[in-house]
Design a protein around this motif. Structure first.
Motif, PDB file in Angstrom:
ATOM      1  N   ASN A   1      -7.419  22.744  91.798  1.00 30.22           N
ATOM      2  CA  ASN A   1      -7.785  24.150  92.050  1.00 30.22           C
ATOM      3  C   ASN A   1      -7.544  24.642  93.474  1.00 30.22           C
ATOM      4  N   PHE A   2      -6.625  24.007  94.196  1.00 28.76           N
ATOM      5  CA  PHE A   2      -6.193  24.579  95.470  1.00 28.76           C
ATOM      6  C   PHE A   2      -5.097  25.612  95.203  1.00 28.76           C
TER       7      PHE A   2
ATOM      8  N   ARG B   1      -9.142  25.777  98.893  1.00 28.45           N
ATOM      9  CA  ARG B   1     -10.103  25.821  97.798  1.00 28.45           C
ATOM     10  C   ARG B   1     -11.464  26.061  98.414  1.00 28.45           C
ATOM     11  N   ASN B   2     -12.101  27.145  98.013  1.00 28.33           N
ATOM     12  CA  ASN B   2     -13.341  27.570  98.659  1.00 28.33           C
ATOM     13  C   ASN B   2     -13.083  27.713 100.165  1.00 28.33           C
TER      14      ASN B   2
END
Length: 515
Positions: A140-141, A158-159
């Motif tokens: 999820n990057f 990511r975040n």
């Protein structure tokens, strides 16, 4: 360094091993001390030493604030490590491999948690970027889509965790003409100062170079993460410190005692090998970078563990380590008087060091025009540093307007744009700048304080003019009620890969009568 803040830096120096009697150091403002320890990246080291040596010297409120901040730093770094271990599970190590540089590497080599310092991202090298990118995407990057420096090949996020993937690491070194110069101190070169356009040398360190000098961490959370061995890590840290010094003259935290302490301590690591370090220094042309760091260690540490190799570069005086005043590998050079000037890196100090041109703003009834060719000494921009192939003044006119909403710059350059790539930047200090670019007959706008509607360019019979309209709301710590403002005007021009020139004009703006 401001005199009133000098005692706070004594505490930072004590945190990295100084023998100061800090009972004699008068600390009156906990907020200033917190900020100094944070900027110097030494909070963990301070807390460790304070507990054993001076447990009651500092207020409980300060210790709690520092402890909370250090805890946040350690949590952030351990999240970095968790993400990398997560990445290890989704990539095929036979085809895709990466190496972490800097960051938590010292902790991974030693297990000393107090050495963990703040880091904005994870710096990586890899053997196959597309495979690494696919692995990061699978956890999820996403691509940041931000501007990449020449040595970078990708940034993914990511975040709040950013992976900064490098193609190579640049090791900078001075051209011979610069090393042979006695100094580049501004007070030795008054008025219009011409410099011959010699560029920095750049040696590139690639993934395979690092792979030969890599290992795995010794802690449970890093024993599957590939990092650099001590000698290569020392070289990279020295090159990084020198690159920031030369390339980013407006950066506030050019001096980071925590980073220097890591280098000093790594020279005592059980796997440190002086001959190996010498081999790496010579292979990657890092003599200037390492000699520069030795100057800093000798100036700020009571014991310099970085060995002497008797390079000719080690015999350079401090004033023979100049900075670029444009923040790129080409452009004018300026030396600092001493290393302690690194503790006071604000635009006012830089402009004052070079020598300012005083410009009084225009009013509704009077337009104050200043130029590099004016015969009126009160309107002549006498202080200019010009880096070029030939000695020929670049003719520039400047007027500045100051009202309750904006400060506006009108810059007229007496030349045509034909066959020229040109950059005009107004620098208010890192990271506040605005830049107009004319590249391949197209205009671009860069910077963070003016959008495309705030910069206008037009041509006339004299040349071409650029107008910057800067809202006061974009300039923290400045307001229309201030009396003055320091800026640096940079003009950079490229005809081809060889013919380049760069001009620096330091300016102190004085608010004139508005009517």
């Amino acid at each position: 360094m401001k005199i009133e803040n000098s005692q706070y830096y004594e505490i930072a120096k004590w945190a990295v091993g100084g023998t100061q009697d800090i009972n004699e150091v008068n600390i009156t403002d906990d907020d200033i001390l917190f900020q100094v320890l944070k900027e110097q990246r030494v909070i963990g080291r301070f807390l460790k030493r304070m507990k054993s040596d001076y447990p009651k010297k500092f207020s409980n409120e300060l210790i709690e604030k520092l402890s909370n901040f250090q805890n946040d730093i350690e949590v952030r770094n351990r999240n970095f490590m968790k993400v990398l271990n997560e990445l290890n599970e989704v990539i095929d190590s036979r085809n895709s491999s990466y190496i972490v540089i800097k960051g938590f590497s010292y902790y991974a080599l030693t297990g000393e948690s107090q050495s963990i310092r703040y880091s904005t991202d994870i710096d990586l090298f890899c053997n196959e970027f597309q495979l690494l990118k696919a692995g990061l995407s699978s956890i999820n990057f996403v691509d940041t889509n931000e501007f990449l420096s020449p040595h970078e090949i990708g940034n993914m996020i990511r975040n709040n965790i950013v992976m900064d993937v490098h193609n190579y690491f640049p090791v900078l070194s001075y051209p011979k003409i610069v090393q042979q110069q006695k100094d580049y101190l501004p007070d030795q070169f008054q008025g219009y100062w011409f410099q011959k356009n010699q560029e920095l040398r750049v040696t590139k360190i690639y993934y395979n170079d690092l792979l030969e000098n890599s290992t795995f961490g010794i802690t449970v959370d890093t024993n599957n993460i590939k990092i650099l061995e001590p000698c290569m890590l020392i070289l990279i840290l020295c090159a990084h410190i020198f690159k920031d010094y030369v390339w980013e003259p407006y950066k506030v935290d050019l001096l980071r005692l925590g980073e220097l302490a890591e280098i000093n301590d790594l020279c005592k690591h059980e796997k440190f090998d002086k001959n190996k370090l010498l081999e790496l220094i010579e292979k990657y042309d890092a003599k200037v970078a390492v000699s520069f760091v030795r100057h800093l260690l000798i100036a700020f540490f009571e014991c310099c563990n970085l060995p002497s190799f008797n390079f000719s570069e080690e015999r350079l005086e401090w004033v023979q380590f100049p900075q670029k005043m444009v923040g790129i590998i080409w452009g004018p050079w300026v030396s600092l008087n001493n290393p302690y000037q690194l503790l006071d890196r604000n635009i006012d100090a830089i402009v004052n060091h070079i020598g300012a041109n005083e410009i009084i703003t225009s009013s509704l009834n009077k337009k104050n025009i200043y130029s590099t060719y004016s015969k009126d000494k009160n309107k002549n921009l006498a202080r200019v540093i010009h880096w070029s192939k030939e000695i020929k003044k670049l003719e520039i006119e400047i007027t500045i307007d100051w009202d309750s909403e904006n400060i506006s710059f009108n810059i007229l350059i007496m030349d045509d744009l034909l066959y020229v790539n040109e950059y005009v930047r107004i620098n208010f200090g890192t990271p506040l700048f605005s830049e107009w670019c004319y590249i391949n007959e197209k205009q671009e706008i860069k910077g963070i304080i003016v959008d495309k509607d705030g910069i206008k360019m037009k041509k006339n019979e004299k040349g071409h003019s650029i107008r910057f309209i800067v809202p006061w709301s974009k300039l923290p710590n400045h307001s229309p009620s201030n009396h003055s403002l320091s800026v640096m005007l940079n003009v950079k021009r490229i005809w081809n890969n060889i013919d380049k020139e760069s001009v620096v004009i330091p300016i102190e703006i004085i608010r004139g009568n508005q009517t």
